[in-house]
Scaffold this motif. Sequence first.
Motif, PDB file in Angstrom:
ATOM      1  N   ASN A 385      39.068  29.750  27.461  1.00  0.00           N
ATOM      2  CA  ASN A 385      38.007  30.606  27.977  1.00  0.00           C
ATOM      3  C   ASN A 385      38.596  31.974  28.324  1.00  0.00           C
ATOM      4  O   ASN A 385      39.796  32.213  28.196  1.00  0.00           O
ATOM      5  CB  ASN A 385      37.325  29.956  29.179  1.00  0.00           C
ATOM      6  CG  ASN A 385      38.332  29.429  30.187  1.00  0.00           C
ATOM      7  OD1 ASN A 385      39.349  30.064  30.458  1.00  0.00           O
ATOM      8  ND2 ASN A 385      38.070  28.248  30.740  1.00  0.00           N
ATOM      9  N   THR A 386      37.735  32.894  28.788  1.00  0.00           N
ATOM     10  CA  THR A 386      38.192  34.261  29.042  1.00  0.00           C
ATOM     11  C   THR A 386      39.312  34.330  30.063  1.00  0.00           C
ATOM     12  O   THR A 386      40.320  35.020  29.831  1.00  0.00           O
ATOM     13  CB  THR A 386      37.008  35.147  29.475  1.00  0.00           C
ATOM     14  OG1 THR A 386      36.018  35.138  28.439  1.00  0.00           O
ATOM     15  CG2 THR A 386      37.465  36.571  29.723  1.00  0.00           C
ATOM     16  N   TYR A 444      37.280  36.907  36.425  1.00  0.00           N
ATOM     17  CA  TYR A 444      36.452  36.024  35.583  1.00  0.00           C
ATOM     18  C   TYR A 444      36.447  34.599  36.125  1.00  0.00           C
ATOM     19  O   TYR A 444      35.431  33.891  36.038  1.00  0.00           O
ATOM     20  CB  TYR A 444      36.971  36.032  34.140  1.00  0.00           C
ATOM     21  CG  TYR A 444      36.603  37.254  33.334  1.00  0.00           C
ATOM     22  CD1 TYR A 444      35.340  37.379  32.763  1.00  0.00           C
ATOM     23  CD2 TYR A 444      37.518  38.283  33.122  1.00  0.00           C
ATOM     24  CE1 TYR A 444      34.996  38.487  32.012  1.00  0.00           C
ATOM     25  CE2 TYR A 444      37.191  39.406  32.373  1.00  0.00           C
ATOM     26  CZ  TYR A 444      35.926  39.508  31.821  1.00  0.00           C
ATOM     27  OH  TYR A 444      35.589  40.608  31.086  1.00  0.00           O
ATOM     28  N   GLU A 457      30.890  34.876  28.384  1.00  0.00           N
ATOM     29  CA  GLU A 457      32.109  34.574  27.630  1.00  0.00           C
ATOM     30  C   GLU A 457      32.268  35.522  26.441  1.00  0.00           C
ATOM     31  O   GLU A 457      33.374  35.976  26.143  1.00  0.00           O
ATOM     32  CB  GLU A 457      32.073  33.127  27.127  1.00  0.00           C
ATOM     33  CG  GLU A 457      32.636  32.117  28.104  1.00  0.00           C
ATOM     34  CD  GLU A 457      34.134  32.310  28.315  1.00  0.00           C
ATOM     35  OE1 GLU A 457      34.897  32.380  27.337  1.00  0.00           O
ATOM     36  OE2 GLU A 457      34.539  32.400  29.484  1.00  0.00           O
ATOM     37  N   GLY A 460      33.307  38.871  27.678  1.00  0.00           N
ATOM     38  CA  GLY A 460      34.633  38.714  28.258  1.00  0.00           C
ATOM     39  C   GLY A 460      35.714  38.706  27.188  1.00  0.00           C
ATOM     40  O   GLY A 460      36.778  39.324  27.347  1.00  0.00           O
ATOM     41  N   GLN A 461      35.443  38.020  26.067  1.00  0.00           N
ATOM     42  CA  GLN A 461      36.441  37.976  25.009  1.00  0.00           C
ATOM     43  C   GLN A 461      36.531  39.299  24.261  1.00  0.00           C
ATOM     44  O   GLN A 461      37.622  39.699  23.816  1.00  0.00           O
ATOM     45  CB  GLN A 461      36.135  36.813  24.061  1.00  0.00           C
ATOM     46  CG  GLN A 461      36.219  35.461  24.767  1.00  0.00           C
ATOM     47  CD  GLN A 461      36.406  34.291  23.816  1.00  0.00           C
ATOM     48  OE1 GLN A 461      36.805  34.457  22.674  1.00  0.00           O
ATOM     49  NE2 GLN A 461      36.124  33.087  24.311  1.00  0.00           N
ATOM     50  N   HIS A 463      36.157  42.159  25.743  1.00  0.00           N
ATOM     51  CA  HIS A 463      36.963  42.922  26.694  1.00  0.00           C
ATOM     52  C   HIS A 463      38.436  42.567  26.555  1.00  0.00           C
ATOM     53  O   HIS A 463      39.313  43.448  26.536  1.00  0.00           O
ATOM     54  CB  HIS A 463      36.470  42.632  28.116  1.00  0.00           C
ATOM     55  CG  HIS A 463      37.295  43.237  29.197  1.00  0.00           C
ATOM     56  ND1 HIS A 463      37.611  42.567  30.366  1.00  0.00           N
ATOM     57  CD2 HIS A 463      37.893  44.448  29.301  1.00  0.00           C
ATOM     58  CE1 HIS A 463      38.347  43.352  31.133  1.00  0.00           C
ATOM     59  NE2 HIS A 463      38.545  44.485  30.512  1.00  0.00           N
ATOM     60  N   PHE A 464      38.739  41.282  26.440  1.00  0.00           N
ATOM     61  CA  PHE A 464      40.139  40.859  26.361  1.00  0.00           C
ATOM     62  C   PHE A 464      40.826  41.380  25.112  1.00  0.00           C
ATOM     63  O   PHE A 464      41.890  42.000  25.180  1.00  0.00           O
ATOM     64  CB  PHE A 464      40.231  39.332  26.401  1.00  0.00           C
ATOM     65  CG  PHE A 464      41.584  38.831  25.967  1.00  0.00           C
ATOM     66  CD1 PHE A 464      42.692  38.976  26.781  1.00  0.00           C
ATOM     67  CD2 PHE A 464      41.759  38.257  24.711  1.00  0.00           C
ATOM     68  CE1 PHE A 464      43.951  38.547  26.371  1.00  0.00           C
ATOM     69  CE2 PHE A 464      43.002  37.821  24.289  1.00  0.00           C
ATOM     70  CZ  PHE A 464      44.103  37.968  25.124  1.00  0.00           C
ATOM     71  N   TRP A 465      40.252  41.100  23.939  1.00  0.00           N
ATOM     72  CA  TRP A 465      40.946  41.450  22.698  1.00  0.00           C
ATOM     73  C   TRP A 465      41.112  42.956  22.548  1.00  0.00           C
ATOM     74  O   TRP A 465      42.182  43.437  22.128  1.00  0.00           O
ATOM     75  CB  TRP A 465      40.204  40.864  21.495  1.00  0.00           C
ATOM     76  CG  TRP A 465      40.375  39.381  21.391  1.00  0.00           C
ATOM     77  CD1 TRP A 465      39.422  38.421  21.617  1.00  0.00           C
ATOM     78  CD2 TRP A 465      41.581  38.677  21.062  1.00  0.00           C
ATOM     79  NE1 TRP A 465      39.959  37.170  21.460  1.00  0.00           N
ATOM     80  CE2 TRP A 465      41.281  37.289  21.113  1.00  0.00           C
ATOM     81  CE3 TRP A 465      42.878  39.076  20.742  1.00  0.00           C
ATOM     82  CZ2 TRP A 465      42.228  36.322  20.844  1.00  0.00           C
ATOM     83  CZ3 TRP A 465      43.827  38.110  20.478  1.00  0.00           C
ATOM     84  CH2 TRP A 465      43.514  36.760  20.521  1.00  0.00           C
ATOM     85  N   ASN A 537      29.346  43.603  31.965  1.00  0.00           N
ATOM     86  CA  ASN A 537      29.345  42.159  32.204  1.00  0.00           C
ATOM     87  C   ASN A 537      29.384  41.851  33.690  1.00  0.00           C
ATOM     88  O   ASN A 537      28.663  40.969  34.196  1.00  0.00           O
ATOM     89  CB  ASN A 537      30.566  41.553  31.499  1.00  0.00           C
ATOM     90  CG  ASN A 537      30.489  40.045  31.371  1.00  0.00           C
ATOM     91  OD1 ASN A 537      29.551  39.409  31.807  1.00  0.00           O
ATOM     92  ND2 ASN A 537      31.515  39.471  30.766  1.00  0.00           N
TER      93      ASN A 537
END
Length: 601
Positions: A385-386, A444, A457, A460-461, A463-465, A537
């Motif tokens: 998950n994120t 998160y 989610e 969030g992903q 944002h992460f990548w 988000n």
Amino acid sequence: MQASTHAIPHPHVHEEHHEEAGFWSKYVFSTDHKVIGIQYGFTALCFLFFGFCLMLVMRWQIAHPGQPVPLVGPLLETLLGNMAAKGIVSNDLYNSFGAMHGTIMVFLAIVPLAFGAFGNYLVPLQIGAPDMAFPRVNMASYQFYVLGGVIMFFSFFIPGGAAQAGWTSYPPLAVAIPTDGQTFWLAGMVLLITSSLLGAVNFIATVIQLRAPGMTWMRLPFFVWAQFVTGFLLLLAFPPLEAAGVLQLMDKVAHTSFFLPTGLAVGGNLANVSGGGNPLLWQHLFWFLAHPEVYVLILPAMGIVSEIIANNTRKPLWGYKSLVYAVLTLGFLSFIVWAHHMYLTGMGTKIATFFQTTTMIISIPSVIILSCLFISLWGGSIRFNTPMLFVMAFLPMFGIGGLTGLPLGFSYSDIHLHDTYYVIAHFHYIVAPGTIFALFAGIYFWFPKATGRMMSEFWGQVHFWASLIFMNLIFQPMFAQGMAGMLRRMADGGANYSTAKVPDAIGGLSPHMMGLHTYILWAAVGLAFAQIPFIFNFFWSIHHGKPAGSDNPWNSTTLEWQTPTPPPHGNFATVPHVYRGPYEYSVPGHATDFTPQNQPD
């Protein structure tokens, strides 16, 4: 260490009849640790955004010196006057932005977010306490923090602008600059240090005195251990810098000379000071705080990472006791490595050897912690998950930051790398894709406990990548620039730092190395856009996010997930009793793959 339960019985958790608190007493002048934690978190995120904006303007100036800043140039001229005439960042304004970027990011953003926000919200919940030991002191801690931040912020708008002597504020430069920005900086720092000291005393007292029955030392979540050691670092390391700040303030406004040497010349003229002071005394006092400060940044992040790894691998942390002893050792050793920042001050070879040795030794507990976290992943049923994605990125990014710090720990290699872009890259790998990624993971992860809703989610992903890619595009090239000899803190990026006449080179550096500034600028712009999904988000999910569905949506074992969502005043309906360690996941023979700490045998 003698295992013990709480020393002071908990007060009543709920009052049967109480008057509903008004808005001001509930949200502004609250003594509830959860509200104060949210206050810290929101304020720190605002300062994090502001410090990031300063960096964007600085990167434009470095990549395109002497050219107006797009979009915000006219606004800068309106707000800051001649220092940003025609929308162009002057050298003095660049120095101000550089000094305040470092100050804001460390003292107003990351430390308050990691220690003030996460620590305040979670430590009492995780140890089963109804609140912090000293709720009013806790409120005062936040108020001092806000006041210090306001003073720092408004220093941009006084004549002459904000502080220009770097976030380290080295004298005699810091004292000799004929503006009041440094005075505001020192006043703000004294307030921020006072805030941290009040918070540190509160955290230490809370963990020692208010643990729930059965919550022995070796049943504490590792996050609590990390915050506990961080409290000691703040308590012991900040007073020397507060004293130094007061002394430098006296040098600035009362014309003393604690840090001003005899025979000081300013602008080619002999300074009218009594002399007798020592500029190196400031460096010793500053770095005695500023190196433990690095661990004030990273230890709460390691605590967050440990909680998320245990939860998302569905297995206990590997080497829990090793983690605890390593973090205690790390806290102790952080006080005897400070002078590795000062190899160029002329210290003798014997004392340099001592600090080289302690610097290498302190890497051992860091490697132990990182190894335990890596090994904890082995054989786990990992949920990607994120929060877990940010944690998985934290581990190698922090590893890169740590490994690249080793050459700076040796005096013979630090001589060549000191004050180059290599140092910027090393430090930012520790703090940006290191600590800040862990803080994002924590937001998160604990968002549903504070709001009752999940963050998206998908976004969030995204944002992460995007953040992972652009973070590396920003800081990875700086290692090459630093090893090529590019110095930091230069408004033109080093284009004119040297008078050397080398064919096909700019300022002694190749066009390729200088051209990397442009790539770094656009990577920084990309990183800015990558934060838009997070901001959207975060605020959208507060009211419209998917309902968490239960008080414990992650199926976690620690006590904060065994409270109602959000936790009420007093946290627990009844005083919890603790029966086991913090990470009882996937225990054979149990009906579920998690066993909460307060569930009876």
